[in-house]
Write a protein that holds these residues in place. Structure first.
Motif, short mmCIF file in Angstrom:
data_model
loop_
_atom_site.label_atom_id
_atom_site.label_comp_id
_atom_site.label_asym_id
_atom_site.label_seq_id
_atom_site.Cartn_x
_atom_site.Cartn_y
_atom_site.Cartn_z
N ILE A 151 28.70 1.38 -23.02
CA ILE A 151 29.28 2.73 -23.31
C ILE A 151 29.08 2.77 -24.81
CG2 ILE A 151 31.06 4.12 -23.03
CD1 ILE A 151 29.54 3.50 -20.31
N ARG A 159 26.44 3.65 -29.93
CA ARG A 159 26.12 5.13 -30.08
C ARG A 159 25.44 5.17 -31.48
NH1 ARG A 159 26.12 8.93 -26.47
NH2 ARG A 159 28.23 8.34 -25.59
N ARG A 207 19.39 2.90 -23.73
CA ARG A 207 20.73 2.84 -23.42
C ARG A 207 20.97 4.25 -22.61
NH1 ARG A 207 24.69 6.30 -24.43
NH2 ARG A 207 26.94 5.66 -24.06
N ILE A 238 22.70 4.48 -18.55
CA ILE A 238 23.52 5.39 -18.19
C ILE A 238 22.99 6.07 -17.07
CG2 ILE A 238 24.92 7.24 -18.88
CD1 ILE A 238 25.78 4.73 -19.82
N ASP A 239 21.84 6.83 -17.00
CA ASP A 239 21.04 7.36 -15.88
C ASP A 239 21.02 6.67 -14.52
OD1 ASP A 239 20.97 9.43 -17.72
OD2 ASP A 239 18.83 9.32 -18.16
N ALA A 244 24.50 6.07 -12.99
CA ALA A 244 25.09 7.35 -12.62
C ALA A 244 24.22 7.70 -11.29
CB ALA A 244 24.60 8.43 -13.74
N TRP A 266 34.70 3.16 -13.31
CA TRP A 266 33.64 3.48 -14.49
C TRP A 266 32.87 4.91 -14.15
CZ3 TRP A 266 33.56 1.21 -19.06
CH2 TRP A 266 33.90 -0.27 -18.94
N ILE A 310 30.94 7.21 -17.08
CA ILE A 310 29.45 7.41 -16.81
C ILE A 310 29.15 8.70 -16.80
CG2 ILE A 310 27.47 6.67 -15.37
CD1 ILE A 310 28.36 4.28 -17.09
N GLU A 367 29.29 10.25 -20.17
CA GLU A 367 28.18 9.63 -21.00
C GLU A 367 26.78 10.41 -20.49
OE1 GLU A 367 28.09 8.06 -23.71
OE2 GLU A 367 30.27 8.05 -23.63
N LYS A 368 26.57 10.54 -19.19
CA LYS A 368 25.35 11.25 -18.76
C LYS A 368 25.30 12.55 -19.18
CE LYS A 368 22.67 12.12 -14.82
NZ LYS A 368 21.37 11.58 -15.30
N ARG A 406 37.53 4.87 -22.30
CA ARG A 406 36.77 3.38 -22.45
C ARG A 406 37.95 2.73 -22.11
NH1 ARG A 406 36.16 -0.53 -26.13
NH2 ARG A 406 36.88 1.01 -27.74
#
Length: 454
Positions: free
Chosen positions: A391, A394, A405, A409-410, A413, A423, A427, A430-431, A445
């Protein structure tokens, strides 16, 4: 007069190659592109002029290359020109093949092959043997080789009658003891085209079974590539029964003192065999004990372990997985493969402390494998320390790592809230932000970490 007529007249009026400057030629080419549609008779309009300038002294390479690239090739690709026009203006297939064999500019050879690809079989299929002979010329450029292969593909899909002639020509050549590695590669490419376009029925064993050379590494590698490509074709089981010994012999190369290149390629082909023809691979493995003799200390063995199904490895060599060095960067790709399969994942001892020792890219690729399945995603989200690293990576990441990364995430998801549990919200966020957003607040987080820790 259209652009072809004007260019033809201009070329015929030249007295020296020096009269053909690039600026003037480009004006004619631009006029053809902008104002002239390819038409029947265009070749007759320009070919006398092209023949005229090819005989002139001081003709530059640019003039030759540009006339072929800007005029001849587009005309052939337009499908407007047909073989009778080529036959009348340029010459018979015999003339074209002699042009390819001649010591001349390679662009002229390429143009001759482009013209030959328009052949309509009005004079039979006697051209097959001399054209295959040309293919085995050592001085033939890769551009010409590609044109011959493309022509045979077109002929085989357009007129099946030449199939037997091609089989005969190749069968005669394959037994030639002087066949070099380069010629062998070209012959095998034609065999693959033949199989792909017309199937395996009637193809003799000598075009399917090639020996691995002990003295010529290049020939050996070429033959392995042939068997790797053979796996990608939709062929009946009988072909792989015929070639069984050829795949089986790869095991001898894998565990022998062959060169590292040969051993690596043998591992790749066996791995592809395990994926595309698992029944053939298992038969070989049952006879020779391939998988149970693989170790993680051998780089070539690891190549094969990256390709074989983790479920298969779990069944044949479970102890290799139980004792897997999770923190080793050298075997991280094997670990990624094992994480894709339920049976092997169950045997792995995945702990945050061990995984965290991996380089960031290797860790993300392992996480991507885990995130790709529901059972793997459940394992991943049960490791809050690793999820935190996924997560939070970045601003410290470059483009490639951020992209991987983002893929993790994708993939997570896609698994749904029932798998992700607490989570799911972070998630989803983030997506929404995407892989290129700047580092955001730690609040979500920390909340997830608190709940997973509790």
């Amino acid at each position: 007069m259209d652009g072809y007529d004007r260019l033809g007249a201009f070329l015929e009026s030249r007295n020296s190659g020096a009269d053909l400057n690039s600026q003037t030629l480009d004006q004619y080419y631009n006029n053809i592109r902008a104002n002239t549609t390819p038409r029947s008779g265009a070749l007759a309009a320009i070919w006398p002029g092209i023949l005229h300038v090819l005989r002139l002294p001081a003709l530059s390479s640019y003039s030759i290359e540009s006339l072929i690239d800007e005029v001849i090739t587009p005309l052939v690709k337009s499908n407007i020109i047909e073989w009778p026009e080529v036959r009348e203006c340029v010459g018979s297939w015999q003339v074209l093949i002699e042009s390819v064999k001649a010591d001349t500019h390679d662009k002229i050879r390429q143009a001759a092959l482009d013209f030959l690809s328009l052949y309509d079989f009005s004079e039979g299929d006697e051209f097959v043997e001399p054209l295959t002979d040309v293919l085995f010329s050592e001085n033939l450029s890769e551009q010409c080789v590609a044109r011959i292969e493309k022509a045979f593909h077109k002929f085989l899909t357009g007129d099946i009658s030449i199939r037997q002639s091609l089989i005969g020509a190749l069968s005669a050549k394959v037994d030639d003891p002087t066949l070099t590695a380069v010629a062998l590669s070209r012959l095998q490419s034609l065999v693959l085209i033949l199989l792909k376009d017309t199937g395996s029925k009637g193809v003799p064993d000598n075009l399917l079974k090639f020996a691995y050379s002990k003295d010529d590494t290049l020939s050996s590698l070429t033959t392995m590539k042939f068997y790797e490509k053979l796996l990608s074709l939709n062929l009946p089981p009988s072909v792989f029964e015929t070639t069984y010994d050829c795949y089986e012999n790869l095991v001898n190369i894998l565990f022998s003192h062959s060169t590292s290149m040969e051993k690596t390629e043998a591992a790749v082909v066996l791995g592809q065999l395990a994926r595309s023809k698992p029944e053939v691979f298992e038969r070989i493995d049952n006879q020779l004990g391939v998988v149970r003799n693989l170790t993680l200390r051998d780089e070539t063995d690891c190549v094969l372990l990256r390709l074989i199904s983790g479920d298969y490895i779990a069944a044949k060599a479970p102890q290799l997985i139980v004792n897997f060095p999770v923190s080793s960067s050298e075997t991280a790709e094997v670990l990624s493969n094992l994480c894709l399969y339920r049976s092997s994942l169950k045997l792995l001892r995945l702990e945050t402390a061990s995984l965290a020792k991996l380089p960031v890219e290797s860790l993300l690729l392992v996480c991507l494998s885990l995130a790709s399945t529901k059972f793997g995603a459940r394992t991943l989200v049960s490791l809050p320390g690793i999820m935190d690293m996924v997560i939070q990576r970045r601003d410290r990441m470059g483009y490639d790592l951020a992209r991987i990364r983002g893929d993790v995430i994708d993939a997570l998801a896609e698994q749904g809230e029932d798998v992700l549990g607490p989570w799911a919200r972070v998630i989803s966020e983030e997506k929404r932000l995407g892989p290129w957003a700047s580092e955001t607040s730690n609040e979500a987080r920390v909340d997830v970490l608190d709940r997973t820790a509790g």
